[in-house]
Scaffold this motif. Structure first.
Motif, PDB file in Angstrom:
ATOM      1  N   TYR A 239       0.776  -1.186   0.021  1.00 58.24           N
ATOM      2  CA  TYR A 239       0.079  -0.103   0.013  1.00 58.24           C
ATOM      3  C   TYR A 239       0.596   1.101   0.182  1.00 58.24           C
ATOM      4  N   SER A 240       1.802   1.290   0.801  1.00 60.49           N
ATOM      5  CA  SER A 240       2.908   2.429   0.718  1.00 60.49           C
ATOM      6  C   SER A 240       3.833   2.389   0.017  1.00 60.49           C
ATOM      7  N   ASN A 241       4.628   3.336  -0.165  1.00 55.66           N
ATOM      8  CA  ASN A 241       5.952   3.418  -1.038  1.00 55.66           C
ATOM      9  C   ASN A 241       6.995   2.868  -0.415  1.00 55.66           C
ATOM     10  N   SER A 242       6.871   2.126   0.491  1.00 54.89           N
ATOM     11  CA  SER A 242       7.804   1.459   1.187  1.00 54.89           C
ATOM     12  C   SER A 242       7.428  -0.040   1.972  1.00 54.89           C
ATOM     13  N   PRO A 243       8.325  -1.000   1.944  1.00 57.05           N
ATOM     14  CA  PRO A 243       7.996  -2.202   2.369  1.00 57.05           C
ATOM     15  C   PRO A 243       7.761  -2.336   3.773  1.00 57.05           C
ATOM     16  N   ASP A 244       8.387  -1.388   4.586  1.00 56.11           N
ATOM     17  CA  ASP A 244       8.145  -1.465   6.116  1.00 56.11           C
ATOM     18  C   ASP A 244       6.718  -1.184   6.642  1.00 56.11           C
ATOM     19  N   PRO A 245       6.686  -1.670   7.990  1.00 54.25           N
ATOM     20  CA  PRO A 245       5.313  -1.572   8.367  1.00 54.25           C
ATOM     21  C   PRO A 245       5.392   0.100   8.928  1.00 54.25           C
ATOM     22  N   GLU A 246       4.191   0.538   9.064  1.00 54.30           N
ATOM     23  CA  GLU A 246       3.996   1.885   9.618  1.00 54.30           C
ATOM     24  C   GLU A 246       3.725   1.975  11.252  1.00 54.30           C
ATOM     25  N   LEU A 247       4.010   2.872  11.848  1.00 61.64           N
ATOM     26  CA  LEU A 247       3.674   3.097  13.229  1.00 61.64           C
ATOM     27  C   LEU A 247       3.026   4.366  13.751  1.00 61.64           C
ATOM     28  N   PHE A 248       1.942   4.272  14.475  1.00 62.93           N
ATOM     29  CA  PHE A 248       1.113   5.503  14.347  1.00 62.93           C
ATOM     30  C   PHE A 248       0.863   5.534  16.114  1.00 62.93           C
ATOM     31  N   THR A 249       0.838   6.523  16.727  1.00 61.35           N
ATOM     32  CA  THR A 249       0.591   6.936  18.017  1.00 61.35           C
ATOM     33  C   THR A 249      -0.675   7.732  18.110  1.00 61.35           C
ATOM     34  N   GLN A 250      -1.151   7.218  19.281  1.00 64.23           N
ATOM     35  CA  GLN A 250      -2.683   7.970  19.538  1.00 64.23           C
ATOM     36  C   GLN A 250      -2.280   9.613  19.985  1.00 64.23           C
ATOM     37  N   ALA A 251      -2.971  10.472  19.488  1.00 61.99           N
ATOM     38  CA  ALA A 251      -2.721  11.993  19.688  1.00 61.99           C
ATOM     39  C   ALA A 251      -3.447  12.588  20.570  1.00 61.99           C
ATOM     40  N   ASP A 252      -4.708  12.126  20.841  1.00 62.22           N
ATOM     41  CA  ASP A 252      -5.681  12.727  21.863  1.00 62.22           C
ATOM     42  C   ASP A 252      -5.509  12.279  23.300  1.00 62.22           C
ATOM     43  N   PRO A 253      -5.045  13.089  24.310  1.00 56.76           N
ATOM     44  CA  PRO A 253      -4.947  12.405  25.609  1.00 56.76           C
ATOM     45  C   PRO A 253      -6.490  12.457  26.328  1.00 56.76           C
ATOM     46  N   ASN A 254      -7.455  13.007  25.641  1.00 48.17           N
ATOM     47  CA  ASN A 254      -8.840  12.993  26.285  1.00 48.17           C
ATOM     48  C   ASN A 254      -9.973  11.739  25.871  1.00 48.17           C
ATOM     49  N   SER A 255      -9.224  10.821  25.110  1.00 48.11           N
ATOM     50  CA  SER A 255      -9.986   9.725  24.612  1.00 48.11           C
ATOM     51  C   SER A 255      -9.153   8.341  24.506  1.00 48.11           C
ATOM     52  N   GLY A 256      -9.645   7.445  23.847  1.00 40.84           N
ATOM     53  CA  GLY A 256      -8.752   6.350  23.803  1.00 40.84           C
ATOM     54  C   GLY A 256      -8.108   5.654  24.977  1.00 40.84           C
ATOM     55  N   SER A 257      -6.893   5.013  24.755  1.00 44.92           N
ATOM     56  CA  SER A 257      -6.298   4.396  26.012  1.00 44.92           C
ATOM     57  C   SER A 257      -5.856   5.168  26.837  1.00 44.92           C
ATOM     58  N   VAL A 258      -5.269   6.538  26.429  1.00 41.48           N
ATOM     59  CA  VAL A 258      -4.913   7.377  27.698  1.00 41.48           C
ATOM     60  C   VAL A 258      -6.082   7.542  28.649  1.00 41.48           C
ATOM     61  N   PHE A 259      -7.109   7.811  28.321  1.00 39.75           N
ATOM     62  CA  PHE A 259      -8.096   8.218  29.076  1.00 39.75           C
ATOM     63  C   PHE A 259      -9.004   6.940  29.788  1.00 39.75           C
ATOM     64  N   ASN A 260      -8.730   6.020  29.058  1.00 38.66           N
ATOM     65  CA  ASN A 260      -9.511   4.708  29.600  1.00 38.66           C
ATOM     66  C   ASN A 260      -8.683   3.917  30.526  1.00 38.66           C
ATOM     67  N   ILE A 261      -7.290   3.681  29.963  1.00 34.11           N
ATOM     68  CA  ILE A 261      -6.766   2.474  31.080  1.00 34.11           C
ATOM     69  C   ILE A 261      -5.131   3.205  31.130  1.00 34.11           C
ATOM     70  N   ASP A 262      -5.151   4.382  30.953  1.00 32.90           N
ATOM     71  CA  ASP A 262      -3.795   5.065  31.618  1.00 32.90           C
ATOM     72  C   ASP A 262      -2.645   4.598  30.716  1.00 32.90           C
ATOM     73  N   ALA A 263      -2.954   4.738  29.609  1.00 30.55           N
ATOM     74  CA  ALA A 263      -1.778   3.851  28.548  1.00 30.55           C
ATOM     75  C   ALA A 263      -1.556   4.804  27.232  1.00 30.55           C
ATOM     76  N   VAL A 264      -0.505   4.834  26.602  1.00 28.84           N
ATOM     77  CA  VAL A 264      -0.354   5.476  25.154  1.00 28.84           C
ATOM     78  C   VAL A 264      -0.360   4.130  24.218  1.00 28.84           C
ATOM     79  N   SER A 265      -1.216   4.283  23.333  1.00 28.89           N
ATOM     80  CA  SER A 265      -1.059   3.089  22.397  1.00 28.89           C
ATOM     81  C   SER A 265      -0.493   3.533  21.043  1.00 28.89           C
ATOM     82  N   TRP A 266       0.590   2.679  20.621  1.00 25.91           N
ATOM     83  CA  TRP A 266       1.213   2.468  19.345  1.00 25.91           C
ATOM     84  C   TRP A 266       0.496   1.620  18.454  1.00 25.91           C
TER      85      TRP A 266
END
Length: 366
Positions: A318-345
């Motif tokens: 899909y991308s222009n590289s064969p490597d996997p992509e990594l994303f980080t959650q950016a919103d501290p008021n939703s998702g894992s930071v808000f629900n379980i005290d964690a930053v999700s990659w």
């Protein structure tokens, strides 16, 4: 100074690093940002967690000022670099040897790879006679569509509070290895699971493809049998055009590695009876052995032709590289930071493989 800090942060995530890394994620955060725990009730561990949020894909971009924003970027970059290093481990890259083509920047629609036959033998033209129209060569196409693979892993408040460097190291290592193993098996399963050739809706190894034999344990004579079968393969739609595809790789499970090594390195042929070498030159010397340890059938073995000389498999990304992509959650008021005290990659890897032609493959079943 920034490069030094970046190297130290990356070393923190490498279990094989010989020193040079931070002793904890909190130490790294303090060194990068200059922040210090306050004495009036601030939860410093929570602050480290909150300011470790990123803004998407970590690509190694250089950041000049060292603040909480550059900390988040540097942290994500370090994780991504270690992830890619683990993903690129040589033992999980052997599949690349049997792939003849790569494509990048694909969308999710069906990809089509046309296959056109030849004209066969040109007919004789008598003196004074007109040239006759040739029959148009047959055509067909291989088809595939890329698909997503991935998942998430968390940097938790507990890891930060406990200074659990071992748990931190495992995050990029596990993500990178998971991506590598998944792609590794995706390609090799085309052989082990006898994948379907989409151009004719027939299994890769099939009697109609003239590339499989049963009751042929790996030996000097059965390897010669497979070699002849591959050399005698004819061009698509033209039985008169013999392709003479030379075998390049001998693919075996761990159970057959020893006999495969003997068959491909011995100067002389190794007959089954009587046991031991003879003075006959070994035609198979020089074949490269590729061991695939997860293959469960201890009796099946495979020959693959040189991908530079004949189409085998295409791998599209899909991308222009064969490597996997990594994303980080950016919103501290939703998702894992808000629900379980964690930053999700989140790791995302989008690709698929397709068999382009069965003629470069042969399977022996012992």
């Amino acid at each position: 100074m920034t490069d030094k800090k970046r190297a130290a942060l990356e070393a923190t995530f490498r279990s094989d690093a010989h020193g040079g890394g931070y002793r904890s994620i909190r130490e790294a955060f303090q060194d990068w940002t200059g922040a210090r725990p306050e004495f009036l009730g601030e939860d410093f561990n929570r602050r480290v967690l909150r300011e470790s949020l990123g803004a998407g894909f970590h690509s190694g971009r250089t950041v000049e000022s060292l603040d909480s924003a550059s900390w988040a970027q540097a942290l994500g970059d370090a994780v991504h670099r270690v992830l890619i290093a683990e993903y690129a481990r040589p033992g999980l890259q052997t599949w690349q040897r049997i792939v003849s083509g790569f494509s990048y920047g694909l969308d999710f629609r069906t990809q089509r790879r046309p296959r056109v036959g030849g004209y066969g033998l040109l007919p004789a033209v008598a003196e004074g006679a007109p040239y006759q129209p040739l029959d148009s060569p047959p055509d067909e196409e291989a088809q595939f569509a890329i698909s997503k693979r991935g998942g998430t892993e968390d940097l938790t408040l507990e890891m930060i509070a406990n200074d659990d460097v071992g748990a931190l190291q495992r995050i990029p290592q596990r993500l990178g290895r998971a991506a590598a193993v998944t792609l590794y098996r995706h390609v090799w399963d085309l052989l082990a699971a006898n994948g379907t050739c989409t151009y004719d809706s027939t299994a890769l190894f099939h009697a109609s493809h003239s590339n499989t034999d049963t009751s042929v344990p790996l030996s000097q004579s059965t390897l010669s049998l497979g070699r002849r079968a591959m050399i005698r393969q004819a061009s698509y739609g033209q039985a008169t055009d013999i392709l003479e595809i030379e075998p390049r790789y001998l693919v075996v499970p761990a159970d057959l590695e020893e006999i495969a090594f003997q068959l491909t390195t011995s100067l002389v042929a190794i007959p089954a009876t009587p046991a031991g070498p003879s003075d006959t030159p070994n035609i198979h010397r020089g074949l490269e052995v590729l061991r695939v340890p997860y293959f469960t059938d201890a009796n099946d073995w495979y020959i693959v032709g040189d991908p530079a000389m004949c189409p085998t498999i295409e791998l599209g990304f899909y991308s222009n590289s064969p490597d996997p992509e990594l994303f980080t959650q950016a919103d501290p008021n939703s998702g894992s930071v808000f629900n379980i005290d964690a930053v999700s990659w989140k790791i995302r890897h989008v690709y698929s493989a397709v068999i382009l032609d069965h003629r470069g493959f042969y399977r022996g079943q012992g």
